[in-house]
Design an enzyme around this catalytic site. Structure first.
Site, PDB file in Angstrom:
ATOM      1  CB  SER A 327      -0.925   0.012   1.206  1.00 51.64           C
ATOM      2  OG  SER A 327      -1.749  -1.130   1.156  1.00 51.64           O
ATOM      3  CG  ASP A 351     -14.879  -0.084  -0.666  1.00 48.51           C
ATOM      4  OD1 ASP A 351     -14.940  -0.929  -1.597  1.00 48.51           O
ATOM      5  OD2 ASP A 351     -14.159  -0.238   0.350  1.00 48.51           O
ATOM      6  CG  ASP A 364     -10.723  -3.068   0.776  1.00 46.41           C
ATOM      7  OD1 ASP A 364     -10.510  -2.010   0.156  1.00 46.41           O
ATOM      8  OD2 ASP A 364     -10.301  -3.281   1.946  1.00 46.41           O
ATOM      9  CG  HIS A 370     -12.492   1.110   3.434  1.00 44.12           C
ATOM     10  ND1 HIS A 370     -11.788   1.163   4.613  1.00 44.12           N
ATOM     11  CD2 HIS A 370     -11.860   0.199   2.662  1.00 44.12           C
ATOM     12  CE1 HIS A 370     -10.751   0.341   4.549  1.00 44.12           C
ATOM     13  NE2 HIS A 370     -10.781  -0.264   3.369  1.00 44.12           N
ATOM     14  CB  CYS A 383      -9.905   2.329   0.291  1.00 44.77           C
ATOM     15  SG  CYS A 383     -11.143   1.613  -0.793  1.00 44.77           S
TER      16      CYS A 383
END
Lengths: 644, 370
Positions: A327, A351, A364, A370, A383
């Site tokens: 990330s 999301d 995810d 999220h 995210c």
């Protein structure tokens, strides 16, 4: 008749005598001609030969330049000590000689092994050390009995010492004895050849290798008149040796040690850079090794231990380890989206917790998603779904084109040997990297993973630190470097490694500010918030947790495999937010979540650099019993699942 | 009274030869002092052997040529028997059988033959002077070949050649036909070609003799081994230049690069320190001795005297030429000392006895004139 006969015979004899005289004179002329040829015509040649016979240059090796950190703390220095050396060609029975020697001074099995290894590696050498650092008592003991040991002698030598031991070992590197391969290389280079006469050590790794030329110094010579037995009769002329130059590094030894300690027993790497000039402030690779072992020839057992360890202590992970960035890649993706106009900062979506493309589903980590996610939220809470979609919208070509100037998949150019490139994936790269024609093509399904820093992309920690530095400095690029200046040994003149920007990425300042602000959000309210609570300064960061799914190149070791398959924890950061003085990237291998394992290390480094705070006791990070029980938003699901 | 005694002591001595020998001895002492690194013991040792050799010369000078003629053949036979003794029961030193232990001391009979061969041949030609024909020359050749062959077999190629040369000079002076001499020279050239190839050479000669020739052809073959002498010798000579490096200042000599620097290679020391001019001076001195010897030969009253004086003179020339040729690298290293200058008593003794014989022949003529 008798008389006349006598007269004739006399005449005859006189003629013979004259002939003989002629021969004598002719022969003497031949000799004089030969003398004339040797002493007048060829005089210079023989004069030179006679001089070569009697005058031998004896090299005076220079003392090697020392290495200090930016504050003058010595990282590599020299000290003088006695060593016991054997000239193998002068000793008929080596084993017996060493056995005899052991009755006078202590020779450990380790000494023997090391000597054996040196002997195998360098057959052409005059003398090899059997025992280093003799005490005064040992010197005296040997001296009293030296007549028993022809071919063995005590020599006073300068030794290299790395007072920091394991600390910064990967970047300082080490010197070792010149082996046959080094010797061949030196002998082929006319400029080096003479300068290495009398030198028996050379840089093998790290700064010691990279700056060999500056550190070595200039060998001096003493012209000595010798007799036929090569014994020195008198000194004719002396040219002093010039010591090697002093290297002052950009590293802060305290910061370095603190960062190393923060890793505890974990494997990993950290690179901290001053974004305003490219100074590398710390460069950590764990586990480390003791470079002092190498200086006089490492013994085979220690060598095997280091070389065969699955932890690979000899690898400089900071520049040679290539890892998926996880990330930590997201802020750069977000910036790319803003710069290319694929997204606005305000754009948001609800999301669902997964992303579907061509019958594949990418999930995810957070089940159910999220909720409402805009760009800032996507960074602060990491995210994944946002970035699967973004990567698809941008397309692989745009991603590759945007990321290259930040140094992803490029050598940073740091002044260390052996830097790896990593992979910035693109269709061109894939076509080259795969053999199987079916895999050479770039598939649409290859792209979403790139968006969350998984898939094909792998980068070195220094590349991430450099990207972080460039971003925090608004696109201005400095080449990361470890040497601040080289101080000339003779004149004391300092040659600075000029921190000139090597390029600038044209970025819209508002876009950069937005990304930096989002990263500040990470440390205030997002995945880095816990680690950076009550920091006392404003910093930006980004966590990353990258899955490891192959042990390519690792030596198979059943007990280690499981541990080596756990996720790598990442953290990138900069501080202070308004005018960054430090940018860093760090990875902790196979521990789990970036927020939990990597962010606290970053906090300690930044605390020290921003506030001069030393942790009271660098408590090692604890590994939770089962990290997979906890939920972490950074955990990506890199393998697309087949949608049933 | 003193004048009378002086007269009595010196009457057989030839003043010209004495002058030249004295000068050569001065050169010898000076060079030896330098070559030995300032070792006075060596100088005194040389002085002592000079005294012995001078006495031997003085005694030889007192002999009448008639007496020499009478002892010639017995001396030759004695020498030949001793050589046979060496071949059968000799002591081997350094791989060569040269010495014979006669109880009191070890002797080298080949040295004796250097004088005995020309003396006997001179006697032989005087004996058959009136009716010389080719058979006499053939017999003479055998008288040379037999002892020389034994010496070469020892093996001692150098001395074998020197003995042959001494005998050959008698033949040559006695009028050996050019039709024989020229083919002999041709044979020598062919022989030289023969030994110049190691494979051809080792079939006839010992390995080390062939090696010596090989070194001459290419001294660089093995610079620290066989060719070392020649390379260091020529280097010393060549580095001396025109005026030399100065007495005791030769680096090749003083630092020990010249092997056998007080004996066979003393000329390298001399030449390095005194240069081309020194070499010229020494050659002039040698030529003076040779010239004086030839004058004595030319004026000798008997054929025996002429032949013997001529052969001794030419032998002296041969020693000088071979030694200087070998040091300067135009001849193989055969172990011939530089006459009168090299350290070592035996060789000097033989030469000085030769000088004494020259003086005796000269003195004989003086007596007859009176």
């Amino acid at each position: 008749m008798e008389l006349r006969n006598d007269q004739r015979e006399r005449n005859h004899f006189h003629w013979r005598l004259v002939t003989a005289l002629g021969i004598v004179l002719l022969a003497m002329c031949v000799l004089l001609g030969r003398f004339f040829y040797l002493q007048v015509i060829q005089h210079e040649l023989y004069q030179t030969r006679a001089e070569d016979n009697r005058i031998k240059p004896m090299p005076i090796p220079p003392s090697r330049g020392i290495i200090t950190d930016r504050n003058g703390v010595e990282l590599a220095r020299n000290y003088s000590a006695y060593t016991l050396e054997i000239t193998p060609s002068k000793v008929s029975n080596l084993d017996k000689a060493i056995d005899d020697l052991a009755s006078v001074v202590e020779i450990t099995p380790k000494d023997r092994r090391r000597f054996k290894k040196l002997l195998d590696e360098s057959k052409n050498f005059e003398s090899l050390p059997i025992k280093n650092r003799l005490t005064d008592e040992e010197v005296a003991k040997f001296a009293a009995q030296s007549f028993r040991f022809p071919g063995i002698e005590v020599k006073a030598r300068l030794f290299r010492q790395y007072p920091g031991g394991e600390s910064a070992s990967h970047l300082i590197g080490y010197i070792g004895r010149i082996n046959d391969a080094d010797k061949k290389r030196i002998d082929e280079d006319e400029t080096l050849k003479d300068n290495y006469k009398g030198t028996d050590h050379i840089g093998k790794f790290g700064i010691e290798l990279q700056y060999e030329e500056a550190l070595h110094g200039k060998t001096g010579f003493e012209m000595v008149e010798v007799d036929v037995g090569n014994r020195a009769v008198r000194s004719l002329r002396k040219v002093k040796a010039v010591s090697g130059n002093k290297l002052v590094l950009t590293i802060d030894a305290k910061l370095q040690q603190l960062a190393e300690a923060a890793f505890g027993d974990h494997r990993g790497a950290l690179v901290a850079i001053d974004p305003s000039n490219g100074d590398v402030l710390a460069l950590v690779s764990r586990p480390g090794f003791d470079p002092n072992l190498f200086v006089d020839g490492i013994d085979p057992i220690s060598w095997r231990e280091l070389n065969d360890s699955a932890d690979r202590p000899l690898n400089n992970r900071a520049i040679q380890g290539t890892y998926a960035p996880g990330s930590t890649f997201k802020p750069f993706m977000a910036l790319a989206a803003l710069e290319t106009g694929k997204r606005t900062a305000q754009f948001g979506f609800n999301d669902p917790g997964f992303f579907v493309f061509a019958n594949h589903t990418w999930r995810d980590d957070k089940k159910g998603g999220h909720g409402w996610v805009d760009m800032k939220t996507s960074i602060v809470h990491s995210c994944d779904t946002y970035y699967y979609q973004l990567a698809m919208d941008m397309g692989i070509d745009n991603i590759a084109r945007f990321m290259a100037p930040f140094g992803f998949g490029q050598k940073s150019g740091v002044d260390l040997p052996g830097e790896k490139k990593g992979v910035l994936p693109s269709p061109e790269w894939k076509a080259k990297a795969f053999r199987d024609p079916r895999q050479k093509k770039w598939f649409g399904g290859d792209t979403p993973n790139i968006g969350i820093g998984q898939g094909f992309n792998t980068y070195t920690p220094i590349q991430l630190a450099q990207a972080m530095a460039i971003l925090s400095n608004n696109g201005l690029i400095f080449r990361p470097h470890l040497v601040k200046y080289i101080e000339d040994a003779a004149s004391g003149k300092r040659n600075y490694v000029a921190p000139q920007p090597v390029g600038k990425i044209e970025l819209k300042q508002s876009n950069v500010d937005f990304i930096k602000d989002s990263m500040v959000g990470v440390n205030v309210a997002g995945t880095g918030a816990r680690a950076f609570a009550n920091a006392g300064y404003v910093s930006g960061g980004k966590t990353g947790t990258a899955q490891v799914f192959s042990l390519k190149g690792e030596k198979y070791n059943a007990s280690k495999v499981a541990a080596h398959l756990k996720d790598n924890a990442w953290f990138i950061a900069f501080a202070p937010a308004d005018k960054p003085k430090i940018a860093l990237a760090l990875i902790v291998e196979n521990v789990g979540f970036g927020a939990e394992f990597a962010a606290p290390i970053a906090r300690r480094v930044l605390d020290y650099w921003m506030l001069g705070k030393l942790p009271a006791e660098p408590a090692p990070i604890e590994t939770p019993a089962n990290p997979y029980d906890a939920s972490d938003p950074d955990t990506a699901t890199p393998h697309p699942e087949q949608d049933q | 009274m003193i004048q009378y005694l002086w007269q009595k002591l010196t009457h057989p001595l030839d003043k010209w030869l004495m002058l030249f020998l004295g000068l050569i001895f001065s050169v010898s002492l000076m060079t030896l002092y330098s070559a030995s690194g300032g070792d006075l013991d060596k100088v005194f040792g040389k002085l002592a052997s000079m005294a012995v050799a001078f006495t031997a010369m003085w005694l030889a000078a007192h002999l009448k040529p008639n007496q020499l003629m009478r002892i010639a053949l017995p001396l030759y036979i004695l020498g030949f028997i001793l050589l046979l003794g060496v071949a059968i029961k000799g002591d081997t030193v350094n791989g060569a059988k040269r010495w014979l232990n006669i109880g009191i001391t070890r002797i080298q009979p080949s040295e004796l033959m250097k004088i005995a061969v020309p003396m006997t041949l001179a006697w032989f030609f005087q004996r058959f002077e009136s009716h010389l024909n080719w058979r006499h020359f053939l017999a003479a050749a055998l008288m040379i070949g037999a002892p020389a062959g034994l010496v070469v077999k020892q093996p001692d190629l150098g001395t074998g050649i020197l003995i042959s040369a001494a005998g050959f000079y008698v033949l040559f002076l006695a009028g050996l036909s050019w039709r024989v001499i020229l083919p002999l020279i041709l044979a020598g050239v062919i022989g030289g070609w023969f030994v110049s190839d190691e494979g051809r050479c080792t079939k006839v000669f010992r390995q080390f003799q062939c090696d010596r020739v090989q070194i001459l052809i290419d001294p660089e073959i093995d610079p620290l081994g066989k060719g070392f002498h020649t390379i260091q010798g020529t280097t010393a000579v060549g580095s001396g230049g025109i005026i030399g490096k100065g007495w005791q200042k030769g680096t090749q000599s003083q630092l020990g690069f010249i092997p056998e620097r007080t004996t066979d290679f003393i000329f390298a020391v001399y030449s390095e320190e005194f240069g081309l001019l020194g070499g010229l001076l020494l050659i002039v001195l040698y030529v003076c001795v040779i010239g004086r010897g030839m004058v004595i030969a030319a004026k000798a009253s008997t054929l025996f005297g002429r032949l013997l004086a001529g052969a001794i003179t030419m032998s002296f020339f041969t020693y000088a030429f071979v030694n200087m040729g070998m040091v300067s690298g135009i001849l193989p290293v055969v172990g011939v000392p530089l006459p009168l200058i090299s350290y070592g008593g035996t060789a000097m003794l033989a030469i000085m006895i030769g000088m004494g014989i020259l003086m005796s022949i000269q003195g004989d003529r003086k007596l007859m004139k009176r």
